[in-house]
Design an enzyme around this catalytic site. Structure first.
Site, mmCIF file in Angstrom:
data_model
loop_
_atom_site.group_PDB
_atom_site.id
_atom_site.type_symbol
_atom_site.label_atom_id
_atom_site.label_comp_id
_atom_site.label_asym_id
_atom_site.label_seq_id
_atom_site.Cartn_x
_atom_site.Cartn_y
_atom_site.Cartn_z
ATOM 1 N N ASP A 299 0.955 -1.643 0.338
ATOM 2 C CA ASP A 299 -0.027 -0.040 0.382
ATOM 3 C C ASP A 299 0.796 1.127 -0.016
ATOM 4 O OD1 ASP A 299 0.739 0.582 2.390
ATOM 5 O OD2 ASP A 299 -1.349 0.367 3.715
ATOM 6 N N CYS B 283 2.897 -2.855 4.151
ATOM 7 C CA CYS B 283 2.305 -1.978 4.323
ATOM 8 C C CYS B 283 3.497 -1.330 5.826
ATOM 9 C CB CYS B 283 1.114 -2.771 4.996
ATOM 10 S SG CYS B 283 0.452 -3.401 6.054
ATOM 11 N N THR C 25 2.691 -1.735 9.199
ATOM 12 C CA THR C 25 3.293 -2.206 9.839
ATOM 13 C C THR C 25 3.227 -3.859 9.528
ATOM 14 O OG1 THR C 25 1.120 -3.050 10.560
ATOM 15 C CG2 THR C 25 1.819 -1.332 11.382
ATOM 16 N N HIS D 142 10.063 -23.866 9.541
ATOM 17 C CA HIS D 142 9.316 -24.043 9.919
ATOM 18 C C HIS D 142 7.938 -24.354 9.379
ATOM 19 C CE1 HIS D 142 11.336 -25.533 14.132
ATOM 20 N NE2 HIS D 142 12.108 -24.472 13.111
ATOM 21 N N HIS E 83 7.443 -31.087 11.080
ATOM 22 C CA HIS E 83 6.586 -29.989 10.444
ATOM 23 C C HIS E 83 5.561 -29.809 9.585
ATOM 24 C CE1 HIS E 83 8.963 -27.625 12.818
ATOM 25 N NE2 HIS E 83 10.552 -28.279 12.272
HETATM 26 C C1 RB5 Z 1 -1.952 2.657 6.010
HETATM 27 O O1 RB5 Z 1 -2.251 3.718 6.694
HETATM 28 C C2 RB5 Z 1 -1.587 1.705 7.534
HETATM 29 O O2 RB5 Z 1 -2.799 1.603 8.189
HETATM 30 C C3 RB5 Z 1 -1.093 0.770 6.854
HETATM 31 O O3 RB5 Z 1 -0.507 0.753 5.632
HETATM 32 C C4 RB5 Z 1 -0.467 -0.806 7.651
HETATM 33 O O4 RB5 Z 1 0.095 -0.289 8.725
HETATM 34 C C5 RB5 Z 1 -2.166 -1.805 7.798
HETATM 35 O O5 RB5 Z 1 -2.254 -2.066 8.159
#
Ligand code: RB5
Length: 150
Positions: free
Chosen positions: A8, A65, A67, A98, A134
């Protein structure tokens, strides 16, 4: 090995750096977007990449993304996808050995580009261990998936 790549807006810059790195490593990839830093919804790209991997058009996927969490949630909704959020080398190696992880998710707002490259390199170069315990555990996941997703 063919990689399906996606992010994203939060992961866009890291994705662009990783594209260069994959070229250096001589790894074939397709970029499923996004194409700039304008806000997009991570599920749109996450599902697209995950379905490509599930259908066998790509061997593995990398989703980024802010996080790595949103992409991980999305990817793991798809039958046959074993997505792992990794922000350290140990997890990157372990999840291949694993869990036979077929999608790596990364948080561009959590780790820097140097560590991300190292995680990608290790994750791409580590094979599933093929150890019986596994395999048994993965079979339990497959059995449950087959019951849930008819
Ligand atoms: C976008 O602002 C953020 O929410 C997205 O990149 C991500 O971290 C979602 O899990």
């Amino acid at each position: 090995m063919k990689i399906a790549l996606g992010s994203d807006h939060g992961g866009y810059r890291l994705k662009e750096s990783l594209k260069q790195y994959l070229q250096e490593l001589n790894i074939e990839y397709t970029d499923f977007g996004c194409n700039n830093e304008q806000s997009v919804d991570y599920p749109d790209i996450g599902f697209k990449v995950s379905v490509e991997v599930k259908n066998g058009r790509y061997d593995r996927g990398i989703l980024i993304c802010g996080t790595g969490i949103g992409m991980s949630i999305v990817a793991n909704k798809i039958k046959g996808i074993r997505a792992s959020l990794c922000h350290d080398i140990f997890s990157a190696r372990n999840t291949r050995e694993h869990n036979d992880a077929n999608i790596l998710t990364l948080g561009a707002r959590v780790i820097d580009v140097g560590l991300a490259k190292e995680i990608v390199r290790i994750w791409l170069n580590t094979d599933f261990s093929q150890e019986k315990r596994h395999i048994n555990r993965l079979n339990k996941i497959k059995l449950k998936e087959n019951k849930i997703y008819k």
